[in-house]
Design a protein around this motif. Structure first.
Motif, PDB file in Angstrom:
ATOM      1  N   PRO A 256      13.157   0.270 -91.962  1.00  0.00           N
ATOM      2  CA  PRO A 256      12.087  -0.439 -91.243  1.00  0.00           C
ATOM      3  C   PRO A 256      10.801  -0.597 -92.052  1.00  0.00           C
ATOM      4  O   PRO A 256       9.996  -1.481 -91.767  1.00  0.00           O
ATOM      5  CB  PRO A 256      11.855   0.437 -89.999  1.00  0.00           C
ATOM      6  CG  PRO A 256      12.399   1.788 -90.374  1.00  0.00           C
ATOM      7  CD  PRO A 256      13.539   1.528 -91.296  1.00  0.00           C
ATOM      8  N   ASP A 257      10.595   0.249 -93.060  1.00  0.00           N
ATOM      9  CA  ASP A 257       9.429   0.110 -93.938  1.00  0.00           C
ATOM     10  C   ASP A 257       9.718  -1.010 -94.930  1.00  0.00           C
ATOM     11  O   ASP A 257      10.080  -0.784 -96.074  1.00  0.00           O
ATOM     12  CB  ASP A 257       9.159   1.430 -94.665  1.00  0.00           C
ATOM     13  CG  ASP A 257       7.953   1.348 -95.601  1.00  0.00           C
ATOM     14  OD1 ASP A 257       7.185   0.361 -95.496  1.00  0.00           O
ATOM     15  OD2 ASP A 257       7.789   2.248 -96.444  1.00  0.00           O
ATOM     16  N   LEU A 258       9.523  -2.249 -94.468  1.00  0.00           N
ATOM     17  CA  LEU A 258       9.970  -3.414 -95.216  1.00  0.00           C
ATOM     18  C   LEU A 258       9.268  -3.572 -96.563  1.00  0.00           C
ATOM     19  O   LEU A 258       9.915  -3.774 -97.592  1.00  0.00           O
ATOM     20  CB  LEU A 258       9.764  -4.674 -94.374  1.00  0.00           C
ATOM     21  CG  LEU A 258      10.287  -5.979 -94.955  1.00  0.00           C
ATOM     22  CD1 LEU A 258      11.777  -5.887 -95.239  1.00  0.00           C
ATOM     23  CD2 LEU A 258      10.011  -7.132 -94.000  1.00  0.00           C
ATOM     24  N   LEU A 259       7.939  -3.468 -96.582  1.00  0.00           N
ATOM     25  CA  LEU A 259       7.203  -3.671 -97.826  1.00  0.00           C
ATOM     26  C   LEU A 259       7.544  -2.585 -98.846  1.00  0.00           C
ATOM     27  O   LEU A 259       7.714  -2.868-100.036  1.00  0.00           O
ATOM     28  CB  LEU A 259       5.699  -3.697 -97.559  1.00  0.00           C
ATOM     29  CG  LEU A 259       5.205  -4.811 -96.622  1.00  0.00           C
ATOM     30  CD1 LEU A 259       3.684  -4.825 -96.570  1.00  0.00           C
ATOM     31  CD2 LEU A 259       5.727  -6.169 -97.060  1.00  0.00           C
TER      32      LEU A 259
ATOM     33  N   PHE B 285      11.689  -9.843-109.990  1.00  0.00           N
ATOM     34  CA  PHE B 285      11.176  -9.519-108.656  1.00  0.00           C
ATOM     35  C   PHE B 285      12.011 -10.210-107.586  1.00  0.00           C
ATOM     36  O   PHE B 285      12.346  -9.608-106.560  1.00  0.00           O
ATOM     37  CB  PHE B 285       9.706  -9.941-108.530  1.00  0.00           C
ATOM     38  CG  PHE B 285       9.016  -9.330-107.346  1.00  0.00           C
ATOM     39  CD1 PHE B 285       8.317  -8.137-107.464  1.00  0.00           C
ATOM     40  CD2 PHE B 285       9.090  -9.930-106.099  1.00  0.00           C
ATOM     41  CE1 PHE B 285       7.709  -7.556-106.366  1.00  0.00           C
ATOM     42  CE2 PHE B 285       8.485  -9.361-104.993  1.00  0.00           C
ATOM     43  CZ  PHE B 285       7.784  -8.171-105.126  1.00  0.00           C
ATOM     44  N   CYS B 286      12.353 -11.476-107.832  1.00  0.00           N
ATOM     45  CA  CYS B 286      13.177 -12.218-106.870  1.00  0.00           C
ATOM     46  C   CYS B 286      14.579 -11.612-106.752  1.00  0.00           C
ATOM     47  O   CYS B 286      15.099 -11.433-105.644  1.00  0.00           O
ATOM     48  CB  CYS B 286      13.279 -13.681-107.282  1.00  0.00           C
ATOM     49  SG  CYS B 286      11.734 -14.599-107.134  1.00  0.00           S
TER      50      CYS B 286
ATOM     51  N   LYS C  13       7.610 -14.071 -97.101  1.00  0.00           N
ATOM     52  CA  LYS C  13       6.177 -14.250 -97.351  1.00  0.00           C
ATOM     53  C   LYS C  13       5.654 -13.248 -98.379  1.00  0.00           C
ATOM     54  O   LYS C  13       4.832 -13.587 -99.240  1.00  0.00           O
ATOM     55  CB  LYS C  13       5.394 -14.116 -96.045  1.00  0.00           C
ATOM     56  CG  LYS C  13       5.577 -15.290 -95.104  1.00  0.00           C
ATOM     57  CD  LYS C  13       4.756 -15.109 -93.838  1.00  0.00           C
ATOM     58  CE  LYS C  13       4.873 -16.332 -92.928  1.00  0.00           C
ATOM     59  NZ  LYS C  13       4.088 -16.147 -91.675  1.00  0.00           N
ATOM     60  N   PHE C  14       6.145 -12.019 -98.311  1.00  0.00           N
ATOM     61  CA  PHE C  14       5.678 -10.998 -99.261  1.00  0.00           C
ATOM     62  C   PHE C  14       6.179 -11.304-100.669  1.00  0.00           C
ATOM     63  O   PHE C  14       5.420 -11.217-101.647  1.00  0.00           O
ATOM     64  CB  PHE C  14       6.149  -9.612 -98.820  1.00  0.00           C
ATOM     65  CG  PHE C  14       5.685  -8.515 -99.733  1.00  0.00           C
ATOM     66  CD1 PHE C  14       4.351  -8.133 -99.763  1.00  0.00           C
ATOM     67  CD2 PHE C  14       6.572  -7.879-100.588  1.00  0.00           C
ATOM     68  CE1 PHE C  14       3.916  -7.130-100.611  1.00  0.00           C
ATOM     69  CE2 PHE C  14       6.145  -6.869-101.437  1.00  0.00           C
ATOM     70  CZ  PHE C  14       4.814  -6.498-101.446  1.00  0.00           C
ATOM     71  N   ILE C  15       7.454 -11.691-100.781  1.00  0.00           N
ATOM     72  CA  ILE C  15       8.013 -12.033-102.101  1.00  0.00           C
ATOM     73  C   ILE C  15       7.245 -13.208-102.696  1.00  0.00           C
ATOM     74  O   ILE C  15       6.905 -13.221-103.884  1.00  0.00           O
ATOM     75  CB  ILE C  15       9.514 -12.362-101.994  1.00  0.00           C
ATOM     76  CG1 ILE C  15      10.303 -11.155-101.502  1.00  0.00           C
ATOM     77  CG2 ILE C  15      10.060 -12.809-103.355  1.00  0.00           C
ATOM     78  CD1 ILE C  15      11.752 -11.469-101.163  1.00  0.00           C
ATOM     79  N   LEU C  16       6.958 -14.214-101.877  1.00  0.00           N
ATOM     80  CA  LEU C  16       6.218 -15.389-102.343  1.00  0.00           C
ATOM     81  C   LEU C  16       4.852 -15.002-102.899  1.00  0.00           C
ATOM     82  O   LEU C  16       4.461 -15.466-103.983  1.00  0.00           O
ATOM     83  CB  LEU C  16       6.052 -16.384-101.196  1.00  0.00           C
ATOM     84  CG  LEU C  16       5.176 -17.602-101.484  1.00  0.00           C
ATOM     85  CD1 LEU C  16       5.812 -18.481-102.557  1.00  0.00           C
ATOM     86  CD2 LEU C  16       4.937 -18.403-100.200  1.00  0.00           C
ATOM     87  N   SER C  17       4.132 -14.166-102.178  1.00  0.00           N
ATOM     88  CA  SER C  17       2.791 -13.769-102.638  1.00  0.00           C
ATOM     89  C   SER C  17       2.843 -13.049-103.977  1.00  0.00           C
ATOM     90  O   SER C  17       1.996 -13.256-104.851  1.00  0.00           O
ATOM     91  CB  SER C  17       2.109 -12.882-101.585  1.00  0.00           C
ATOM     92  OG  SER C  17       2.792 -11.651-101.432  1.00  0.00           O
ATOM     93  N   MET C  18       3.863 -12.231-104.172  1.00  0.00           N
ATOM     94  CA  MET C  18       3.985 -11.473-105.414  1.00  0.00           C
ATOM     95  C   MET C  18       4.383 -12.372-106.580  1.00  0.00           C
ATOM     96  O   MET C  18       3.833 -12.268-107.686  1.00  0.00           O
ATOM     97  CB  MET C  18       5.006 -10.348-105.246  1.00  0.00           C
ATOM     98  CG  MET C  18       4.580  -9.251-104.284  1.00  0.00           C
ATOM     99  SD  MET C  18       3.061  -8.409-104.804  1.00  0.00           S
ATOM    100  CE  MET C  18       3.581  -7.652-106.339  1.00  0.00           C
TER     101      MET C  18
ATOM    102  N   VAL D 176      13.453 -11.530 -92.078  1.00  0.00           N
ATOM    103  CA  VAL D 176      13.639 -12.439 -93.207  1.00  0.00           C
ATOM    104  C   VAL D 176      12.342 -13.173 -93.534  1.00  0.00           C
ATOM    105  O   VAL D 176      11.945 -13.271 -94.706  1.00  0.00           O
ATOM    106  CB  VAL D 176      14.764 -13.458 -92.908  1.00  0.00           C
ATOM    107  CG1 VAL D 176      14.798 -14.551 -93.983  1.00  0.00           C
ATOM    108  CG2 VAL D 176      16.117 -12.756 -92.851  1.00  0.00           C
ATOM    109  N   LEU D 177      11.649 -13.678 -92.520  1.00  0.00           N
ATOM    110  CA  LEU D 177      10.404 -14.420 -92.738  1.00  0.00           C
ATOM    111  C   LEU D 177       9.321 -13.514 -93.322  1.00  0.00           C
ATOM    112  O   LEU D 177       8.605 -13.913 -94.254  1.00  0.00           O
ATOM    113  CB  LEU D 177       9.914 -15.032 -91.424  1.00  0.00           C
ATOM    114  CG  LEU D 177       8.649 -15.887 -91.522  1.00  0.00           C
ATOM    115  CD1 LEU D 177       8.845 -17.051 -92.490  1.00  0.00           C
ATOM    116  CD2 LEU D 177       8.234 -16.394 -90.145  1.00  0.00           C
ATOM    117  N   LYS D 178       9.201 -12.310 -92.813  1.00  0.00           N
ATOM    118  CA  LYS D 178       8.203 -11.376 -93.330  1.00  0.00           C
ATOM    119  C   LYS D 178       8.504 -11.022 -94.792  1.00  0.00           C
ATOM    120  O   LYS D 178       7.608 -10.959 -95.639  1.00  0.00           O
ATOM    121  CB  LYS D 178       8.174 -10.111 -92.470  1.00  0.00           C
ATOM    122  CG  LYS D 178       7.055  -9.144 -92.838  1.00  0.00           C
ATOM    123  CD  LYS D 178       7.022  -7.957 -91.884  1.00  0.00           C
ATOM    124  CE  LYS D 178       5.898  -6.982 -92.263  1.00  0.00           C
ATOM    125  NZ  LYS D 178       5.874  -5.803 -91.353  1.00  0.00           N
TER     126      LYS D 178
END
Length: 459
Positions: A13-16, A293-294, A318-323, A313-315
């Motif tokens: 559950p700790d996605l980031l 990273f991808c 968005k995090f992968i995109l920002s990085m 999936v959406l969350k």
């Protein structure tokens, strides 16, 4: 399986925290791979402009060969992560075992075919009479280790797909350290020249393969490789190939693009070829950490898609995109600002340096958009959307770049060659942006529909 608990829990559950645990080792691993290429180029650079140009001209062949491994690996990783998300562990193992069984004979056949056609390939690349013998010496030696390289690439995708990016990282670091130690020993102490650099790379591939064999033999992951789990059913192979095909085609087109790029630079002389080789190598070095990273976080996207958890999936997306955008923008700025000292690492020739500085700056002007392209391609691969993935992944070095590099140098000489890369990068970034916005809208719609169904069930 006694050691399943050693893998990363893709449902954490700790996605980031999960994404960073998976992605950072992959970034370090592929950055190490990029550093390995840089170290090779630095040692070879001391042998002169012809040696730099020869190794640079071999890069398209390496990219082509890597393309096959990436295609098989991408398809296999997507297959594995989606089936793990659905709880189908046996099917994931069948996919991995089948992929390796297919990869080995492909590697052998490609090695033989290329060895018999090397001279013709370098002629097509525009190799001069001074570059040709050096290029043949380097490439022929490198090709003998290709099947090992192909299997290592696929093994890396399998390990990352089940969440063990840390092992993949340490494997790449081990290969890099060995290569860095053997490079000067083979090139200078044994006086083997560029052949020594190729032999050092071959030794590092053997070391990496040994580590992967130990990993799978000791059952350190959830995926189990067994001959009994190889399934050559047409449907399974088709599913593996369909997702990986855009990645393979993208790299093949990149190879063709590099060939056209070097061919366009050839009329201007060896110094221009060497300068373009330096710029292309810096592009490759910058792309690998972003790709890493991808690739590292792709398992989370595929697992979430397989379990139909669209909000997760959406969350994740968005995090992968920002990085990836942050990484690509930072690298683009660094190369533009520090182009001269970076070029000096690869060449001490004043003429090569002057040409390469300008080339590097122009080539990296729109590299900040590469983060969007890489993320969107990885996301679509995770979802199993092969056709849309092809539209994005084939743009940068394919249907945008190839026409540009064939036309612009004819009109504007070397400046046209420089412009072709910048224009293709910009166009590919815009295409990826539109596709990304459409995918995000679809995910939000799916989340809304899931919420509505949940309310109906509760009611």
């Amino acid at each position: 399986m006694s050691v399943r608990e050693t893998r990363v829990d893709l449902s954490d559950p700790d996605l980031l925290g999960l994404i960073l645990r998976l992605a950072l080792p992959s970034v370090v691993g592929l950055s190490t791979n990029a550093l390995q290429q840089a170290v090779n180029a630095i040692f070879v650079g001391s042998l002169g402009a012809q040696a730099i140009a020869a190794v640079g001209m071999t890069l398209p062949i390496v990219v082509l060969l890597t393309a096959v491994g990436q295609g098989i690996g991408v398809g296999t990783a997507s297959f594995i992560s989606r089936h793990l998300g659905a709880g189908e562990y046996l099917e994931a193992s069948r996919g991995a075992s089948t992929a390796l069984a297919v990869a080995a004979p492909i590697g052998i056949m490609l090695t033989v075919a290329l060895l018999f056609n090397l001279r013709g390939i370098f002629v097509a690349l525009g190799a001069t009479s001074t570059i040709m013998p050096v290029a043949l010496d380097y490439a022929a030696t490198l090709l003998f280790g290709y099947t090992l390289m192909l299997l290592n690439i696929v093994n890396g995708f399998i390990v990352r797909a089940e969440g063990n990016t840390r092992f993949s990282m340490w494997t790449m670091i081990t290969a890099f350290v060995l290569n860095a130690v053997l490079d000067p020993a083979f090139i200078f102490l044994l006086d083997l020249g560029v052949r020594g650099a190729a032999l050092a790379t071959l030794a590092s591939q053997i070391a990496a393969m040994s580590l992967y064999i130990a990993y799978f033999a000791n059952l350190r992951g959830i995926v189990v490789l067994r001959a009994s789990r190889i399934s050559l059913r047409a449907e399974r192979i088709r599913r593996l190939a369909l997702i990986g095909a855009p990645a393979t085609m993208s790299s093949i087109l990149a190879t063709i693009a590099f060939m056209l790029l070097y061919r366009a630079a050839a009329p201007f002389g060896d110094d221009f070829i060497a300068a373009v080789g330096i710029a292309v190598r810096l592009l490759t070095i910058g792309a690998l950490p972003i790709t890493g990273f991808c690739l590292g976080s792709q398992a989370v996207l595929g697992f979430g898609w397989g379990s139909r958890d669209f909000a997760r999936v959406l969350k994740t997306a968005k995090f992968i995109l920002s990085m990836t955008v942050a990484l690509s923008v930072a690298y683009s700025a660094a190369v533009v600002i520090f182009a001269r000292p970076l070029v000096r690492l690869f060449s001490d020739s004043e003429k090569v340096t002057e040409i390469a500085v300008t080339t590097c700056i122009v080539f990296h002007l729109f590299f900040g958009l590469f983060g969007i392209q890489s993320f969107v391609t990885a996301m679509l691969q995770s979802f199993g959307r092969a056709r849309l993935s092809a539209v994005v992944s084939l743009a940068r070095q394919g249907y945008l770049f190839i026409p540009a590099v064939m036309l612009f140098p004819v009109i504007s000489g070397f400046n046209g060659l420089l412009a072709s890369q910048a224009i293709a990068e910009l166009g590919a970034g815009i295409i990826a942006l539109f596709v990304m916005l459409h995918q995000f809208a679809e995910l939000r719609q799916a989340i809304g529909q899931s919420a509505s169904r949940a309310v109906e069930i509760a009611g």
